[in-house]
Design an enzyme around this catalytic site. Sequence first.
Site, PDB file in Angstrom:
ATOM      1  N   ARG A 189    -109.799  49.652  -4.129  1.00 20.68           N
ATOM      2  CA  ARG A 189    -109.976  48.413  -4.894  1.00 20.68           C
ATOM      3  C   ARG A 189    -109.037  47.361  -4.337  1.00 20.68           C
ATOM      4  O   ARG A 189    -108.232  47.633  -3.465  1.00 20.68           O
ATOM      5  CB  ARG A 189    -109.614  48.674  -6.353  1.00 20.68           C
ATOM      6  CG  ARG A 189    -108.226  49.300  -6.454  1.00 20.68           C
ATOM      7  CD  ARG A 189    -107.641  49.271  -7.832  1.00 20.68           C
ATOM      8  NE  ARG A 189    -106.461  50.102  -7.931  1.00 20.68           N
ATOM      9  CZ  ARG A 189    -105.240  49.734  -7.595  1.00 20.68           C
ATOM     10  NH1 ARG A 189    -105.027  48.528  -7.114  1.00 20.68           N
ATOM     11  NH2 ARG A 189    -104.211  50.557  -7.711  1.00 20.68           N
ATOM     12  N   ASN A 211    -106.240  53.497  -2.357  1.00 20.62           N
ATOM     13  CA  ASN A 211    -106.725  52.726  -3.494  1.00 20.62           C
ATOM     14  C   ASN A 211    -108.010  52.029  -3.081  1.00 20.62           C
ATOM     15  O   ASN A 211    -108.027  51.262  -2.124  1.00 20.62           O
ATOM     16  CB  ASN A 211    -105.682  51.715  -3.960  1.00 20.62           C
ATOM     17  CG  ASN A 211    -104.507  52.408  -4.614  1.00 20.62           C
ATOM     18  OD1 ASN A 211    -104.684  53.378  -5.363  1.00 20.62           O
ATOM     19  ND2 ASN A 211    -103.311  51.962  -4.336  1.00 20.62           N
ATOM     20  N   HIS A 214     -92.075  52.745   0.845  1.00 19.33           N
ATOM     21  CA  HIS A 214     -93.512  52.746   0.536  1.00 19.33           C
ATOM     22  C   HIS A 214     -94.136  51.652   1.406  1.00 19.33           C
ATOM     23  O   HIS A 214     -93.855  50.478   1.236  1.00 19.33           O
ATOM     24  CB  HIS A 214     -93.721  52.444  -0.950  1.00 19.33           C
ATOM     25  CG  HIS A 214     -95.160  52.238  -1.334  1.00 19.33           C
ATOM     26  ND1 HIS A 214     -95.819  53.014  -2.260  1.00 19.33           N
ATOM     27  CD2 HIS A 214     -96.077  51.328  -0.911  1.00 19.33           C
ATOM     28  CE1 HIS A 214     -97.064  52.608  -2.379  1.00 19.33           C
ATOM     29  NE2 HIS A 214     -97.247  51.573  -1.587  1.00 19.33           N
ATOM     30  N   GLU A 224     -96.501  68.193  -3.538  1.00 20.07           N
ATOM     31  CA  GLU A 224     -96.240  67.677  -2.198  1.00 20.07           C
ATOM     32  C   GLU A 224     -94.765  67.833  -1.928  1.00 20.07           C
ATOM     33  O   GLU A 224     -93.965  67.865  -2.859  1.00 20.07           O
ATOM     34  CB  GLU A 224     -96.507  66.155  -2.153  1.00 20.07           C
ATOM     35  CG  GLU A 224     -97.928  65.747  -2.059  1.00 20.07           C
ATOM     36  CD  GLU A 224     -98.060  64.226  -2.166  1.00 20.07           C
ATOM     37  OE1 GLU A 224     -97.113  63.490  -1.844  1.00 20.07           O
ATOM     38  OE2 GLU A 224     -99.147  63.802  -2.571  1.00 20.07           O
ATOM     39  N   LYS A 225     -94.412  67.860  -0.673  1.00 19.88           N
ATOM     40  CA  LYS A 225     -93.002  67.786  -0.286  1.00 19.88           C
ATOM     41  C   LYS A 225     -92.457  66.477  -0.844  1.00 19.88           C
ATOM     42  O   LYS A 225     -93.111  65.439  -0.736  1.00 19.88           O
ATOM     43  CB  LYS A 225     -92.916  67.783   1.246  1.00 19.88           C
ATOM     44  CG  LYS A 225     -91.536  67.602   1.784  1.00 19.88           C
ATOM     45  CD  LYS A 225     -90.878  68.945   1.998  1.00 19.88           C
ATOM     46  CE  LYS A 225     -89.414  68.788   2.380  1.00 19.88           C
ATOM     47  NZ  LYS A 225     -88.655  70.016   2.076  1.00 19.88           N
ATOM     48  N   GLY A 270    -100.819  54.960 -11.596  1.00 15.63           N
ATOM     49  CA  GLY A 270     -99.832  54.191 -12.360  1.00 15.63           C
ATOM     50  C   GLY A 270     -98.493  54.895 -12.479  1.00 15.63           C
ATOM     51  O   GLY A 270     -97.725  54.637 -13.399  1.00 15.63           O
ATOM     52  N   LEU A 279     -90.099  63.507  -0.476  1.00 15.46           N
ATOM     53  CA  LEU A 279     -89.270  62.828   0.521  1.00 15.46           C
ATOM     54  C   LEU A 279     -88.146  62.114  -0.219  1.00 15.46           C
ATOM     55  O   LEU A 279     -88.374  61.490  -1.240  1.00 15.46           O
ATOM     56  CB  LEU A 279     -90.108  61.837   1.326  1.00 15.46           C
ATOM     57  CG  LEU A 279     -91.321  62.455   2.057  1.00 15.46           C
ATOM     58  CD1 LEU A 279     -92.153  61.369   2.701  1.00 15.46           C
ATOM     59  CD2 LEU A 279     -90.859  63.453   3.104  1.00 15.46           C
ATOM     60  N   GLU A 317    -102.061  58.189  -0.786  1.00 14.47           N
ATOM     61  CA  GLU A 317    -103.346  58.059  -1.458  1.00 14.47           C
ATOM     62  C   GLU A 317    -104.031  56.790  -0.980  1.00 14.47           C
ATOM     63  O   GLU A 317    -103.422  55.940  -0.343  1.00 14.47           O
ATOM     64  CB  GLU A 317    -103.178  58.004  -2.983  1.00 14.47           C
ATOM     65  CG  GLU A 317    -102.451  56.773  -3.463  1.00 14.47           C
ATOM     66  CD  GLU A 317    -102.567  56.576  -4.977  1.00 14.47           C
ATOM     67  OE1 GLU A 317    -103.482  57.142  -5.586  1.00 14.47           O
ATOM     68  OE2 GLU A 317    -101.744  55.824  -5.517  1.00 14.47           O
TER      69      GLU A 317
HETATM   70  P1  ADP Z   1     -99.781  56.707  -8.451  1.00 11.73           P
HETATM   71  O1  ADP Z   1    -101.176  56.980  -8.042  1.00 11.73           O
HETATM   72  O2  ADP Z   1     -99.470  57.164  -9.847  1.00 11.73           O
HETATM   73  O3  ADP Z   1     -99.320  55.301  -8.168  1.00 11.73           O
HETATM   74  P2  ADP Z   1     -98.613  57.677  -5.976  1.00 11.73           P
HETATM   75  O4  ADP Z   1     -99.044  58.981  -5.444  1.00 11.73           O
HETATM   76  O5  ADP Z   1     -99.166  56.442  -5.352  1.00 11.73           O
HETATM   77  O6  ADP Z   1     -98.877  57.667  -7.560  1.00 11.73           O
HETATM   78  O7  ADP Z   1     -97.034  57.567  -5.944  1.00 11.73           O
HETATM   79  C1  ADP Z   1     -96.333  56.503  -6.577  1.00 11.73           C
HETATM   80  C2  ADP Z   1     -94.892  56.444  -6.133  1.00 11.73           C
HETATM   81  O8  ADP Z   1     -94.223  57.703  -6.367  1.00 11.73           O
HETATM   82  C3  ADP Z   1     -94.692  56.201  -4.648  1.00 11.73           C
HETATM   83  O9  ADP Z   1     -94.750  54.826  -4.319  1.00 11.73           O
HETATM   84  C4  ADP Z   1     -93.320  56.802  -4.430  1.00 11.73           C
HETATM   85  O10 ADP Z   1     -92.321  55.910  -4.900  1.00 11.73           O
HETATM   86  C5  ADP Z   1     -93.302  58.021  -5.329  1.00 11.73           C
HETATM   87  N1  ADP Z   1     -93.777  59.236  -4.595  1.00 11.73           N
HETATM   88  C6  ADP Z   1     -95.033  59.716  -4.582  1.00 11.73           C
HETATM   89  N2  ADP Z   1     -95.129  60.827  -3.782  1.00 11.73           N
HETATM   90  C7  ADP Z   1     -93.894  61.055  -3.289  1.00 11.73           C
HETATM   91  C8  ADP Z   1     -93.328  62.046  -2.388  1.00 11.73           C
HETATM   92  N3  ADP Z   1     -94.076  63.009  -1.831  1.00 11.73           N
HETATM   93  N4  ADP Z   1     -92.014  61.942  -2.103  1.00 11.73           N
HETATM   94  C9  ADP Z   1     -91.240  60.959  -2.636  1.00 11.73           C
HETATM   95  N5  ADP Z   1     -91.709  60.023  -3.486  1.00 11.73           N
HETATM   96  C10 ADP Z   1     -93.013  60.044  -3.814  1.00 11.73           C
END
Ligand code: ADP
Length: 451
Positions: free
Chosen positions: A290, A288, A207, A199-200, A163, A202, A286
């Site tokens: 579901r 999901n 997305h 993580e790096k 989230g 970006l 990641e």
């Molecule tokens: P959650 O599980 O809380 O939804 P995510 O890992 O899916 O978290 O990341 C959610 C959002 O955060 C991504 O859609 C992106 O906008 C931003 N984000 C996540 N990781 C990175 C990254 N390594 N670099 C830039 N933006 C990121």
Amino acid sequence: MFEKVLIANRGEVALRIHRACREMGIRTVAVHSEADANAMHVRLADEAVCIGPARSSESYLNKSAIISAALITGADAIHPGFGFLSENADFAEMVEAHGITFIGPTVEQMRLMGDKITARKAAEEAGLPITPGSPALESVEHAIEWANKIGYPVIVKAKDGGGGKGMKTAFNDEEMAEAFTMAKAEAKASFPSDVVYMEKYLQHPRHIEMQILADKYGHVVHLGERDCSIQRNNQKVIEESPSPALNNQQRQEIGEIVRKAIEKIGYTNAGTLEFLYEDGKFYFMEMNTRLQVEHPVTEAITGIDIVREQIRIASGASLGYTQEDIQFHGHAIECRINAEDPETFVPCPGKINEWHAPGGLGVRVDSEIYSGYSIPPFYDSMIAKLIVHGKTRNAALMRLRRALEEFVIDGVNTTIPLQQAIISQAEFIDGQYDIHWLEHFMKSRKSENEE
Ligand code: ADP
């Protein structure tokens, strides 16, 4: 096939699952909180059981109440929807221990993918490209060491995160100390574990996520991608498929990589692999395990009912088709309509005096709302999803503009004016946007209004 499915959710997704069940000749059991007795899915379901007070922790997250409801009504499967218990492996384990089928992947697969650190490892081993990252971080010093190894900027994430919570960026050593401490504190408050990693980061990615279906016999297909870059606070606002950033060859390439990875992992049921996409490269974020909110855009362009497939797969049916059978038609866009102030995003629950949803060719509205319904203040503020489908992206856009115009929701504020503003922007029309575009757009709108 199952005879009776219990729907362990509320709102539009509960109705969505009910609809798939009815079309399959499966009876449904709705479970609901005291605040949701008048919900549409409760009215439509064959049976309904009140499982507790309004607070989610005492109702929709109350595992034993839900399982008791399934046992009392004789349901042979539970569909968890999304949110609530949908990614809770302990719940799935309890469900299965009572001889009820959990409609989703196995408990082990949920555990593997629910932990961002083990998921990244599994993804990498299965051949998916991932962002450079660290193991679990033990201290600020450890975090700084890794950040310098990876190279700033970096993003600290909770291993159990979701989230959009528990994520903090750092551009240098000073910021790192704060990012580590804050991400850890947020994780502690919201998730089972406060373990964080990095993580790096970006800086201008899109997305892009891939939808897959896999049965219990090793058959895997992908249903193409969804571009979910229009986000606010890491929450998706508009989603579309196909992505304006990919051509057919790129789609096929990443699709094949994903399909092979899922085969290797041995994952079953529906799932989504989320990637960041920058400068022509994909980075796995990641998985999901579901159904996703935005699944209807994929349904629109493939003609496949994803909820129906989830139920079929869970019941032990074989997919019955291969990747070559999947055809992609046209373009689909979804708007998440929230009962919120469109400028401040403050939730706006209350009574709907009048409700008129748009219709016509290529328009789908998934919603529980009806005239006279009162939106309770206890839950997520999403009240409807508008999905349009057209032969081309342009046709879908014109249709979206017309459908948003037709929508009448009287009594509460909604995000429709924001959606209308977004889709009239040149960058959106050209498909030129990344995950930061919406925040920039909102900022520029705000300063224009102030001038
Ligand atoms: P959650 O599980 O809380 O939804 P995510 O890992 O899916 O978290 O990341 C959610 C959002 O955060 C991504 O859609 C992106 O906008 C931003 N984000 C996540 N990781 C990175 C990254 N390594 N670099 C830039 N933006 C990121």
